[in-house]
Scaffold this active site. Sequence first.
Site, PDB file in Angstrom:
ATOM      1  N   SER A 125      41.257 121.083  24.895  1.00  0.00           N
ATOM      2  CA  SER A 125      40.270 121.351  23.854  1.00  0.00           C
ATOM      3  C   SER A 125      38.883 121.492  24.458  1.00  0.00           C
ATOM      4  CB  SER A 125      40.292 120.161  22.888  1.00  0.00           C
ATOM      5  OG  SER A 125      39.180 120.188  22.052  1.00  0.00           O
ATOM      6  N   THR A 127      36.546 120.065  23.459  1.00  0.00           N
ATOM      7  CA  THR A 127      35.974 118.711  23.362  1.00  0.00           C
ATOM      8  C   THR A 127      35.886 118.036  24.738  1.00  0.00           C
ATOM      9  OG1 THR A 127      36.067 116.698  22.033  1.00  0.00           O
ATOM     10  CG2 THR A 127      38.151 117.492  22.838  1.00  0.00           C
ATOM     11  N   TYR A 150      40.005 110.630  20.785  1.00  0.00           N
ATOM     12  CA  TYR A 150      40.860 111.821  20.787  1.00  0.00           C
ATOM     13  C   TYR A 150      40.511 112.704  21.983  1.00  0.00           C
ATOM     14  CZ  TYR A 150      42.124 116.644  19.871  1.00  0.00           C
ATOM     15  OH  TYR A 150      42.580 117.923  20.027  1.00  0.00           O
ATOM     16  N   LYS A 154      42.494 113.984  25.781  1.00  0.00           N
ATOM     17  CA  LYS A 154      42.624 115.335  26.360  1.00  0.00           C
ATOM     18  C   LYS A 154      42.159 115.317  27.814  1.00  0.00           C
ATOM     19  CE  LYS A 154      44.306 117.340  22.767  1.00  0.00           C
ATOM     20  NZ  LYS A 154      45.727 117.688  22.753  1.00  0.00           N
ATOM     21  N   TYR A 178      41.101 125.001  23.878  1.00  0.00           N
ATOM     22  CA  TYR A 178      40.878 125.778  22.649  1.00  0.00           C
ATOM     23  C   TYR A 178      39.497 125.481  22.091  1.00  0.00           C
ATOM     24  CZ  TYR A 178      46.039 125.063  22.463  1.00  0.00           C
ATOM     25  OH  TYR A 178      47.376 124.944  22.726  1.00  0.00           O
TER      26      TYR A 178
HETATM   27  P1  NAD Z   1      49.192 119.776  14.267  1.00  0.00           P
HETATM   28  O1  NAD Z   1      49.010 118.356  13.877  1.00  0.00           O
HETATM   29  O2  NAD Z   1      49.346 120.784  13.195  1.00  0.00           O
HETATM   30  O3  NAD Z   1      50.443 119.916  15.274  1.00  0.00           O
HETATM   31  C1  NAD Z   1      50.797 118.906  16.154  1.00  0.00           C
HETATM   32  C2  NAD Z   1      52.289 118.637  15.954  1.00  0.00           C
HETATM   33  O4  NAD Z   1      52.711 117.599  16.860  1.00  0.00           O
HETATM   34  C3  NAD Z   1      52.626 118.143  14.553  1.00  0.00           C
HETATM   35  O5  NAD Z   1      53.644 118.962  14.010  1.00  0.00           O
HETATM   36  C4  NAD Z   1      53.093 116.703  14.749  1.00  0.00           C
HETATM   37  O6  NAD Z   1      54.100 116.354  13.816  1.00  0.00           O
HETATM   38  C5  NAD Z   1      53.596 116.733  16.178  1.00  0.00           C
HETATM   39  N1  NAD Z   1      53.562 115.450  16.899  1.00  0.00           N
HETATM   40  C6  NAD Z   1      52.525 114.583  17.033  1.00  0.00           C
HETATM   41  N2  NAD Z   1      52.876 113.550  17.805  1.00  0.00           N
HETATM   42  C7  NAD Z   1      54.172 113.759  18.188  1.00  0.00           C
HETATM   43  C8  NAD Z   1      55.108 113.048  18.990  1.00  0.00           C
HETATM   44  N3  NAD Z   1      54.776 111.867  19.558  1.00  0.00           N
HETATM   45  N4  NAD Z   1      56.344 113.555  19.165  1.00  0.00           N
HETATM   46  C9  NAD Z   1      56.702 114.728  18.574  1.00  0.00           C
HETATM   47  N5  NAD Z   1      55.868 115.443  17.807  1.00  0.00           N
HETATM   48  C10 NAD Z   1      54.604 114.972  17.611  1.00  0.00           C
HETATM   49  O7  NAD Z   1      47.962 120.157  15.224  1.00  0.00           O
HETATM   50  P2  NAD Z   1      47.519 121.561  15.787  1.00  0.00           P
HETATM   51  O8  NAD Z   1      46.218 121.895  15.180  1.00  0.00           O
HETATM   52  O9  NAD Z   1      48.633 122.517  15.709  1.00  0.00           O
HETATM   53  O10 NAD Z   1      47.239 121.156  17.292  1.00  0.00           O
HETATM   54  C11 NAD Z   1      48.203 121.324  18.312  1.00  0.00           C
HETATM   55  C12 NAD Z   1      47.650 120.786  19.607  1.00  0.00           C
HETATM   56  O11 NAD Z   1      46.431 121.470  19.911  1.00  0.00           O
HETATM   57  C13 NAD Z   1      47.284 119.306  19.564  1.00  0.00           C
HETATM   58  O12 NAD Z   1      47.603 118.723  20.817  1.00  0.00           O
HETATM   59  C14 NAD Z   1      45.787 119.322  19.350  1.00  0.00           C
HETATM   60  O13 NAD Z   1      45.174 118.160  19.863  1.00  0.00           O
HETATM   61  C15 NAD Z   1      45.383 120.546  20.131  1.00  0.00           C
HETATM   62  N6  NAD Z   1      44.123 121.125  19.678  1.00  0.00           N
HETATM   63  C16 NAD Z   1      43.952 121.412  18.362  1.00  0.00           C
HETATM   64  C17 NAD Z   1      42.738 121.944  17.933  1.00  0.00           C
HETATM   65  C18 NAD Z   1      42.494 122.225  16.475  1.00  0.00           C
HETATM   66  O14 NAD Z   1      41.328 122.330  16.080  1.00  0.00           O
HETATM   67  N7  NAD Z   1      43.522 122.374  15.650  1.00  0.00           N
HETATM   68  C19 NAD Z   1      41.723 122.197  18.867  1.00  0.00           C
HETATM   69  C20 NAD Z   1      41.942 121.898  20.207  1.00  0.00           C
HETATM   70  C21 NAD Z   1      43.150 121.365  20.609  1.00  0.00           C
HETATM   71  C1  WQD Z   2      32.604 122.683  12.621  1.00  0.00           C
HETATM   72  C2  WQD Z   2      31.152 122.721  12.154  1.00  0.00           C
HETATM   73  C3  WQD Z   2      30.293 120.586  11.488  1.00  0.00           C
HETATM   74  C4  WQD Z   2      32.970 120.093   8.041  1.00  0.00           C
HETATM   75  C5  WQD Z   2      36.711 119.439  15.701  1.00  0.00           C
HETATM   76  C6  WQD Z   2      37.065 118.471  16.786  1.00  0.00           C
HETATM   77  C7  WQD Z   2      37.470 119.196  18.032  1.00  0.00           C
HETATM   78  C8  WQD Z   2      38.555 120.243  17.759  1.00  0.00           C
HETATM   79  C9  WQD Z   2      38.282 121.075  16.543  1.00  0.00           C
HETATM   80  C10 WQD Z   2      40.649 119.430  18.466  1.00  0.00           C
HETATM   81  C11 WQD Z   2      30.319 121.556  12.670  1.00  0.00           C
HETATM   82  C12 WQD Z   2      30.352 121.515  10.296  1.00  0.00           C
HETATM   83  C13 WQD Z   2      32.309 120.573   9.165  1.00  0.00           C
HETATM   84  C14 WQD Z   2      32.252 120.001   6.807  1.00  0.00           C
HETATM   85  C15 WQD Z   2      30.315 120.895   7.903  1.00  0.00           C
HETATM   86  N1  WQD Z   2      39.822 119.663  17.538  1.00  0.00           N
HETATM   87  N2  WQD Z   2      31.012 120.969   9.093  1.00  0.00           N
HETATM   88  N3  WQD Z   2      30.943 120.404   6.794  1.00  0.00           N
HETATM   89  O1  WQD Z   2      33.660 119.336  14.940  1.00  0.00           O
HETATM   90  O2  WQD Z   2      33.610 121.602  16.075  1.00  0.00           O
HETATM   91  O3  WQD Z   2      35.640 120.268  16.166  1.00  0.00           O
HETATM   92  O4  WQD Z   2      37.862 120.266  15.437  1.00  0.00           O
HETATM   93  O5  WQD Z   2      40.512 119.436  19.652  1.00  0.00           O
HETATM   94  O6  WQD Z   2      37.885 118.228  18.939  1.00  0.00           O
HETATM   95  O7  WQD Z   2      35.930 117.652  17.047  1.00  0.00           O
HETATM   96  O8  WQD Z   2      35.032 121.284  14.033  1.00  0.00           O
HETATM   97  O9  WQD Z   2      35.526 122.165  11.798  1.00  0.00           O
HETATM   98  O10 WQD Z   2      34.983 119.703  12.041  1.00  0.00           O
HETATM   99  O11 WQD Z   2      33.153 121.395  12.346  1.00  0.00           O
HETATM  100  O12 WQD Z   2      29.119 121.223   7.843  1.00  0.00           O
HETATM  101  O13 WQD Z   2      32.769 119.550   5.800  1.00  0.00           O
HETATM  102  O14 WQD Z   2      31.141 122.608  10.725  1.00  0.00           O
HETATM  103  O15 WQD Z   2      29.145 119.775  11.438  1.00  0.00           O
HETATM  104  O16 WQD Z   2      29.016 122.056  12.904  1.00  0.00           O
HETATM  105  P1  WQD Z   2      34.359 120.567  15.320  1.00  0.00           P
HETATM  106  P2  WQD Z   2      34.757 121.106  12.486  1.00  0.00           P
END
Ligand code: NAD
Ligand code: WQD
Length: 338
Positions: A125, A127, A150, A154, A178
């Site tokens: 991520s 992050t 979280y 990562k 991502y």
């Molecule tokens: P999601 O929660 O929709 O998908 C994650 C899946 O993993 C879920 O279906 C959950 O049931 C499964 N899971 C969790 N722990 C598990 C375990 N111990 N064993 C088996 N299955 C398990 O999330 P997503 O948005 O699809 O994210 C997928 C990956 O990408 C995650 O690792 C997340 O941290 C990462 N990621 C997501 C974002 C985002 O904003 N969505 C951004 C950056 C990174």
């Molecule tokens: C986006 C923008 C908020 C909600 C998070 C995680 C990051 C990654 C993706 C996994 C920011 C603003 C939000 C609301 C708002 N996940 N906002 N009102 O914070 O960039 O990232 O999700 O890796 O780790 O931290 O995404 O969608 O929460 O916020 O004004 O109700 O929208 O302040 O500027 P963020 P977000």
Amino acid sequence: MKNILVTGGTGYIGSHTVVELINAGYNPIIVDNLSNSKIQVLDRIKTITGVDVKFYKLDCTKYDEFEEVFKNEKIDAVIHFAGLKAVGESCQKPLLYYENNVGSAIVLLNLMKKYDVKNVIFSSSATVYGEPKSVPFYEYFEVNHATNPYGETKIMIERIMQDFTKVNKGFKAILLRYFNPIGAHKSGLIGEEPVGIPNNLMPYITQVAIGKLEYLRVFGNDYDTVDGTGVRDYIHVVDLALGHVASLAKFSNDFSWIAYNLGTGKGTSVLELVNAFEKANNIKIPYKIVERRPGDIAISYANADKAKKDLGWSTKYNIIDCCKDSWNFQNKNPDGIK
Ligand code: NAD
Ligand code: WQD
């Protein structure tokens, strides 16, 4: 390379990636404990692709359960999506996050070593960059401190994968960082399904649009940005999924680990996203400016040149496509996937 084990494959990004893997001729095998996704996603994937994807319901932190998959299947590469992802919850329950996210990655690597599965793609991520001094974010930026547990998971998993592949000859890890995934498959059959009140911006907007929430709270308008609201790099989830498919070809090269940003390279502010959503869908999104959200940074967007150069991948969808597709999924599934 044919058989791809997809952990977390019924989740938001995982399900879209499974569809694109099938479209590209791969054979995905899903593992998920369904802690944050639904079994019905499998039917939806079948409707989209015509393929009944093989599925194992299991927890990746449980070595013995997970080993059955490695015993039964011939696996060429793993895409490891499984993990918990709620930033706020990770601050309240840090041990759960370290145990689940770091624990499952260690179990996975042990099994890959035992069964000689050499290739892994990891869902990292943006992050991991914490709060860098400049934008855009480059892969060579320091990865030292995240702003929450979280994010720390990562960083830790990236380090573990680097240490593992450096000493285990032939093993390769691709770390995909991502930016902010939004949007949904064109069919509206799969998409993001947050539990409870959404933390992330786009699902909050779609729930305001459908009338479940009254108005959007915009967290601060006094950042040093184009209009004072936070700026992020929103990437369509199908583009993100295609980034995984493009990465698989990289395994034919010689390396131990490599990191790529997956983003569009463009920043969009909160109010710009609201305006785009209103324009794309002809729906008004009422909002109020409220206090900044603790832990938020002002601006985050990718430099995505490395992925373009190395993987031949770049994004195809724009912010209007993202807004249309997010709304299409919400509108077609007002009460979620059933
Ligand atoms: P999601 O929660 O929709 O998908 C994650 C899946 O993993 C879920 O279906 C959950 O049931 C499964 N899971 C969790 N722990 C598990 C375990 N111990 N064993 C088996 N299955 C398990 O999330 P997503 O948005 O699809 O994210 C997928 C990956 O990408 C995650 O690792 C997340 O941290 C990462 N990621 C997501 C974002 C985002 O904003 N969505 C951004 C950056 C990174
Ligand atoms: C986006 C923008 C908020 C909600 C998070 C995680 C990051 C990654 C993706 C996994 C920011 C603003 C939000 C609301 C708002 N996940 N906002 N009102 O914070 O960039 O990232 O999700 O890796 O780790 O931290 O995404 O969608 O929460 O916020 O004004 O109700 O929208 O302040 O500027 P963020 P977000």
